[in-house]
Write a protein that holds these residues in place. Structure first.
Motif, PDB file in Angstrom:
ATOM      1  N   GLU A 440      20.060   2.291 133.933  1.00  0.00           N
ATOM      2  CA  GLU A 440      19.575   1.028 134.471  1.00  0.00           C
ATOM      3  C   GLU A 440      18.387   1.309 135.390  1.00  0.00           C
ATOM      4  OE1 GLU A 440      20.416  -2.019 133.806  1.00  0.00           O
ATOM      5  OE2 GLU A 440      22.014  -1.477 132.391  1.00  0.00           O
ATOM      6  N   PRO A 443      12.121  -2.997 136.192  1.00  0.00           N
ATOM      7  CA  PRO A 443      10.942  -3.044 135.290  1.00  0.00           C
ATOM      8  C   PRO A 443       9.838  -2.124 135.806  1.00  0.00           C
ATOM      9  CG  PRO A 443      11.764  -5.252 135.730  1.00  0.00           C
ATOM     10  CD  PRO A 443      12.514  -4.338 136.658  1.00  0.00           C
ATOM     11  N   THR A 448       4.672  -4.375 130.170  1.00  0.00           N
ATOM     12  CA  THR A 448       5.132  -5.731 129.868  1.00  0.00           C
ATOM     13  C   THR A 448       6.283  -5.750 128.872  1.00  0.00           C
ATOM     14  OG1 THR A 448       3.424  -5.899 128.158  1.00  0.00           O
ATOM     15  CG2 THR A 448       2.863  -6.707 130.353  1.00  0.00           C
ATOM     16  N   ARG A 449       6.339  -4.839 127.946  1.00  0.00           N
ATOM     17  CA  ARG A 449       7.406  -4.866 126.932  1.00  0.00           C
ATOM     18  C   ARG A 449       8.671  -4.217 127.488  1.00  0.00           C
ATOM     19  NH1 ARG A 449       8.203  -0.232 123.813  1.00  0.00           N
ATOM     20  NH2 ARG A 449       6.820   1.535 124.267  1.00  0.00           N
ATOM     21  N   ARG A 450       9.787  -4.575 126.888  1.00  0.00           N
ATOM     22  CA  ARG A 450      11.059  -4.012 127.327  1.00  0.00           C
ATOM     23  C   ARG A 450      11.136  -2.550 126.914  1.00  0.00           C
ATOM     24  NH1 ARG A 450      16.182  -2.956 125.447  1.00  0.00           N
ATOM     25  NH2 ARG A 450      17.880  -3.213 126.983  1.00  0.00           N
ATOM     26  N   VAL A 452      13.599   0.908 127.103  1.00  0.00           N
ATOM     27  CA  VAL A 452      14.898   1.503 127.392  1.00  0.00           C
ATOM     28  C   VAL A 452      14.682   2.934 127.849  1.00  0.00           C
ATOM     29  CG1 VAL A 452      17.144   2.162 126.454  1.00  0.00           C
ATOM     30  CG2 VAL A 452      16.047   0.039 125.701  1.00  0.00           C
TER      31      VAL A 452
END
Length: 461
Positions: A440, A443, A448-450, A452
């Motif tokens: 976890e 951001p 801007t994009r997610r 992982v």
């Protein structure tokens, strides 16, 4: 016939411009054009080495021919003229060997290097043609019999010795000297006439006729032309090799050393043009380095940073990574540059583990308090790769969203208190999903994009 379009035919082109064009081509028959000072120094060293080799070759050839002459004439009952020829040949070979020794000695001491090839070639020709001239005008042997004199066949040897220097204009000069000198001997008066002798001698007379000697001179000319081409081609190859070597030496002052094997002119032009590639990046940075810097004097701090960089270099070398740059207490290591490999991502992850292990052992060795920690961020993706800058300052670089994201991942290790964070893309590309777990993370700034992020799974207790 004239062309129907009204243009002059090739056969009617004025002769004088064609002769002038050919003359200009001969005058400019050289291969050194706008080469750097460093390249000129390397070529000069190659020329010195060629001079030394040519000198040694002359000494070896002179000794070999001298031994052959002594063995061939031992115990023979010879005429006075033959004795004179043997003495002249012995003197010529002695001087030829002495010339080789002098040339090698002068070359080893860098004396008159630019003039030595022409001087030694001129003395070679003087010795050979002088010996033939002595046989003709001194002893009285007919000039059209020059081809039976053994010293004549030293001519190809001396022409080949001149070719060692890879200088086309020198080879042209040598060819002209021998062709003119042999022609003067072959067609000089008086000429022996065997037509009135016995049948056998009369038949042999044709082998020493002007026509036969013309063929011999032309054969020498043909051999000289081939050697001229050999010298020109050799010079081109020499300068090309030296220029590429100089290019690598100069550019590796600015560019990563791993690029040196591919830094030919064409490869460098491709790097200047840039290209888009898919690669894996590893950013590493020392945590809280300012606290270390405040407690160390400048000399110790310099040693500390050098020791850290040495460990980065060691880890990169172990796993085939290319260090793009060091920046203070951080570094960027590339995997997949200059050539992509299927295991780029796997090698990057292994490099990260090696770095953490090296830092842990460094802590145990030096007893840093607090312990030294690093942050490592790894990401895989497409990016721009190339060389930027001008001739005074070149830099190899990678640019793009992938690079920025990898830098943000490394910075994120501070927030999540994890020494190594890796993007899911890198883990999947490496095929190590079983070894990593999702982390976890807030951001990432500017991303801007997610994304992982994953950290190493804890080992069994």
């Amino acid at each position: 016939m004239r062309p129907t379009d009204g243009s002059p035919s090739r056969s009617h082109v004025p002769l004088r411009p064609r002769i002038a064009s050919a003359w200009m081509s001969l005058r400019h028959l050289r291969t050194t054009h706008q080469i750097s000072e460093a390249t000129q120094r390397l070529i000069r060293e190659a020329d010195v080495a060629a001079l030394r080799r040519a000198g040694i070759a002359r000494m070896v050839v002179a000794a070999l021919l001298m031994l052959t002459v002594l063995l061939a004439t031992a115990g023979l009952d010879m005429s006075p003229a033959a004795h004179k020829q043997i003495r002249a040949a012995t003197l010529t070979l002695t001087l030829f060997g002495a010339l080789g020794w002098a040339g090698a000695w002068l070359a080893s001491r860098r004396i008159a290097v630019n003039k030595l090839p022409a001087v030694t070639a001129s003395i070679d020709a003087l010795l050979v043609l002088g010996n033939l001239a002595y046989s003709h005008w001194g002893i009285g042997l007919e000039g059209n019999l020059f081809s039976i004199f053994p010293v004549t066949w030293v001519v190809p040897i001396t022409m080949a010795a001149a070719a060692i220097h890879y200088q086309p204009r020198l080879q042209i000069y040598v060819a002209a000297v021998y062709v003119i000198g042999l022609s003067l001997l072959a067609f000089a008066e008086p000429m022996i006439d065997l037509s009135g002798a016995g049948t056998d001698l009369g038949e042999l007379g044709g082998f020493f006729s002007p026509q036969a000697n013309l063929v011999r001179v032309v054969m020498v000319l043909a051999a000289a032309l081939i050697l001229i081409l050999v010298a020109r081609q050799g010079r081109l190859l020499l300068e090309r090799a030296v220029q590429e070597t100089t290019l690598r030496v100069n550019l590796t002052r600015y560019l990563p050393r791993e690029l040196a094997p591919i830094l030919s002119d064409r490869a460098f032009d491709a790097l200047r043009a840039g290209q888009r590639i898919t690669a894996t990046l590893l950013f590493v940075d020392i945590r809280d380095s300012s606290s270390f810097g405040e407690n160390m004097d400048p000399a110790r701090l310099a040693i500390f940073i050098a020791s850290f960089r040495r460990r980065v270099i060691q880890a990169a070398a172990m796993h085939g990574g290319m260090i793009d740059k060091f920046a203070g207490d951080g570094a960027l290591i590339l995997f997949g540059v200059p050539e992509a490999k299927p295991d780029d991502a796997a090698r990057a992850l292994a490099c990260g583990r090696t770095l953490l292990d090296l830092v842990e052992r460094w802590n145990a060795k030096r007893g840093f308090e607090p312990p030294l920690r690093v942050g490592i961020g790894i990401h895989t993706g497409e990016m721009f790769c190339g060389v930027v800058g001008d001739a005074d300052r070149l830099e190899f670089t990678v640019l793009g969203e992938t690079v920025n994201t990898a830098a943000r991942i490394e910075q994120a290790t501070k927030a999540v208190r994890c020494d190594c964070l890796v993007s899911q893309e890198a883990v999947v590309a490496a095929g190590e999903e079983a070894l990593w777990t999702e982390v976890e993370c807030p951001p990432l700034p500017g991303v801007t994009r997610r994304l992982v992020l994953m950290g190493p799974k804890a080992g069994p207790a």
